[in-house]
Design an enzyme around this catalytic site. Sequence first.
Site, PDB file in Angstrom:
ATOM      1  N   GLY A  51       0.754  -1.329  -0.165  1.00  0.00           N
ATOM      2  CA  GLY A  51       0.214   0.015  -0.033  1.00  0.00           C
ATOM      3  C   GLY A  51       0.838   1.412   0.024  1.00  0.00           C
ATOM      4  N   GLY A  53       4.261   1.305  -0.264  1.00  0.00           N
ATOM      5  CA  GLY A  53       5.249   1.223  -1.311  1.00  0.00           C
ATOM      6  C   GLY A  53       4.917   1.657  -2.370  1.00  0.00           C
ATOM      7  CG  ASN A  82      -8.830  -2.062  -1.654  1.00  0.00           C
ATOM      8  OD1 ASN A  82      -7.877  -2.653  -1.634  1.00  0.00           O
ATOM      9  ND2 ASN A  82      -9.562  -1.903  -0.492  1.00  0.00           N
ATOM     10  NE  ARG A  83      -4.411  -2.077   1.182  1.00  0.00           N
ATOM     11  CZ  ARG A  83      -4.791  -3.548   0.922  1.00  0.00           C
ATOM     12  NH1 ARG A  83      -6.065  -3.621   0.543  1.00  0.00           N
ATOM     13  NH2 ARG A  83      -4.165  -4.675   1.644  1.00  0.00           N
ATOM     14  CB  CYS A 185      14.880   3.113  21.327  1.00  0.00           C
ATOM     15  SG  CYS A 185      16.636   3.479  20.724  1.00  0.00           S
ATOM     16  CB  CYS A 197      -6.517 -25.323  30.007  1.00  0.00           C
ATOM     17  SG  CYS A 197      -5.816 -23.884  30.604  1.00  0.00           S
TER      18      CYS A 197
END
Length: 697
Positions: A51, A53, A82-83, A185, A197
């Site tokens: 997206g 990139g 779509n994007r 950091c 469980c």
Amino acid sequence: CYGNGMEEGGGNGVSTVEEEEARYADARRTLGNGVFDKVRSSKVLVVGAGGIGCELLKNLVLVGFPYIEIIDLDTIDVSNLNRQFLFQSHHVGQSKAEVARESALRFNPHVKIVAYCGNIKSHDFGPEYFKQFTLVMNALDNLDARRHVNRICLAAGVPLIESGTEGYLGQVTVFRRGVTECFECLPKPAPKTYAVCTIRSSPTRPIHCIVWAKRLFNQLYSGDADDENTVTDLEEELSVKDMMSVSEGGESGESSNTGGEVSAEELQLLEAIKEQVRAELAATKQTHGNVRWLFAKVFCTDIKLLSLMDKLRATRDRRPVDKSQETRAAVPIDFDAVMSQPDELGATDTQSVNLLKDQKLWSLKENIQVFVTSAERLDKRKEGGAKMSWDKDDSDALDFVTAATNLRCQIFSIPKQTRFDVKAAAGNIIPAIASTNAIISGIIVMEAFKIIGGNADNCRSSFLLRKPSRGRFLLPAQLEPPNPDCYVCSSNWVQLAIDTEQTTLRYFVDEVLKSHLGLLAPTIMAGFDIIYEEGEDAGDMSKQLEKKLKDVRLVHNSVIKIEDFRQELEIEISISHRTEWEADKKPFEIAGKTAATNTQHKKNRPTQAAAEKERHQASAAAAAAEEEEEDDLIILSAPPHPTTTTTTATTTTPPHSTTTPPNNTATTTTTKTKPQTATPHTTHTAKAPNQKQKRTQ
């Protein structure tokens, strides 16, 4: 700055001086001759072609960056269209990096773009490869890959622009070695895990049922072994005593510590009941086939046995009867009884008629029908030799997991989920909006101009908000200095608490060093002795892996040195022996000064909760502190003003490092094939998105 816009064709990569001046005239006037000339001589690396990139690559070629390399392991899926506007329907199944390159060249054919389809953690993309670039731009949504790129940039001394989006929220920040904090950091929350469980015997939330359904799918169709018997004993090999131990949180063959021992008479009675159940299941399989047998086992007979064991435990432990718990008791589903009833109002009721198909809640009968039909289709695929793994975009797999989730929810009186909800939770989907990606990619380029133009000290973190704060949707923030106790960029010192007597070296290497600390090929040294090493020149040390830590000199108060030459990283670890752990937590803890300092480092920054509250009431400190503890998202940085931020990025990973020097006129490309063994997509598991409050990833 966008020159002449999109051009058809790939061009021949050759342009005259006049053509270049005309194309970039607006950019030169905007940036000034000095900065623009530095842009034209730069080399940049983009990691991720999803997206962010796609938008970023388009911006870079239009503004005049002459040499770009892009790395992405992923292939194009229908859900990307779509994007991620560099991709079209006929590109589905092709490499994102390669198609992004081809599409970007249509905007500007006079740029050199080198595309790699491969893993960013490959040997080919080490510090020496990174050193050739002026800067690196991350467009990832994968925590493991982002952490790796951060370390390689630190080792290579190359500035890194980190970014991410989630829905309407976004963030961009800059990391520079020795000047600003790095990606690590601040402590990152561990992926959420659930006790065996809880998943098998006592689910209380929809996510518990979704995890159970996914594991059932993987056990049936992916060949994954269920060593902990989290889902069910498909082979009917467990004794009743083992089943009780598993449901109480122990392992098969181990006694539980939650109550008294089961008497021989009680075990004999339960074993007799189990044999009767086994005979009923065999008859069902013979009469109705494998799918009906599976349904009867996991949604009926297993639940009956679970209820009997619960009653036995209550009697054994002399627990008082809790009336409020009786209403939430597990209720098995009778297939024939439900299917013989008239259709319920579910996906076709009047309230859901205007909803999309995937947003409708199925009735109990509809869930049974979908479970049976999807299981039958999956069985046929398996018999035909198809290799299957869980994929949110596989319609049969999603139908199976959705129906199994809702049937499990029905049994334990948990609210049922839509197909859309299950897909989002089971697929770890983070909402993505194209306009958010476009805004964030533009800010990335603005920060790149500062770095390339020699004005890096004026770089800022930028936060994109969903609602305006003080009238602004975009808030800048000063970059934070390095955390002096960050083990990646500063102190290189970690304190570890672990059970040195029971933990194997294999678990230490896989879970602590590789999974938690993100190392690729660790070498463990005690003094001058090599305890364990990996790499091309390493000998066979597999026998060491099965030894306990105490047997390889990793004991209480020992200090060991860890080296990872692929990341050019050294860490010293101080080990302390510990045997008790909190429920639902892994049996080790990174603790001590590093963790405490990182926590304080984090608390010095306002949280998103404070930003939300500030617009409505003055005092928000308590709410901010509470939200900080509940937030499962990764904080890159936080602005000095209270803000409302959130991010992610696009995942990727690469291979070869054959490079050529920048060439302002060449348009050639180098494309590599995907490696045979790719790093799994390890997105961290976070809480379901909170519509009110989220913080930058």
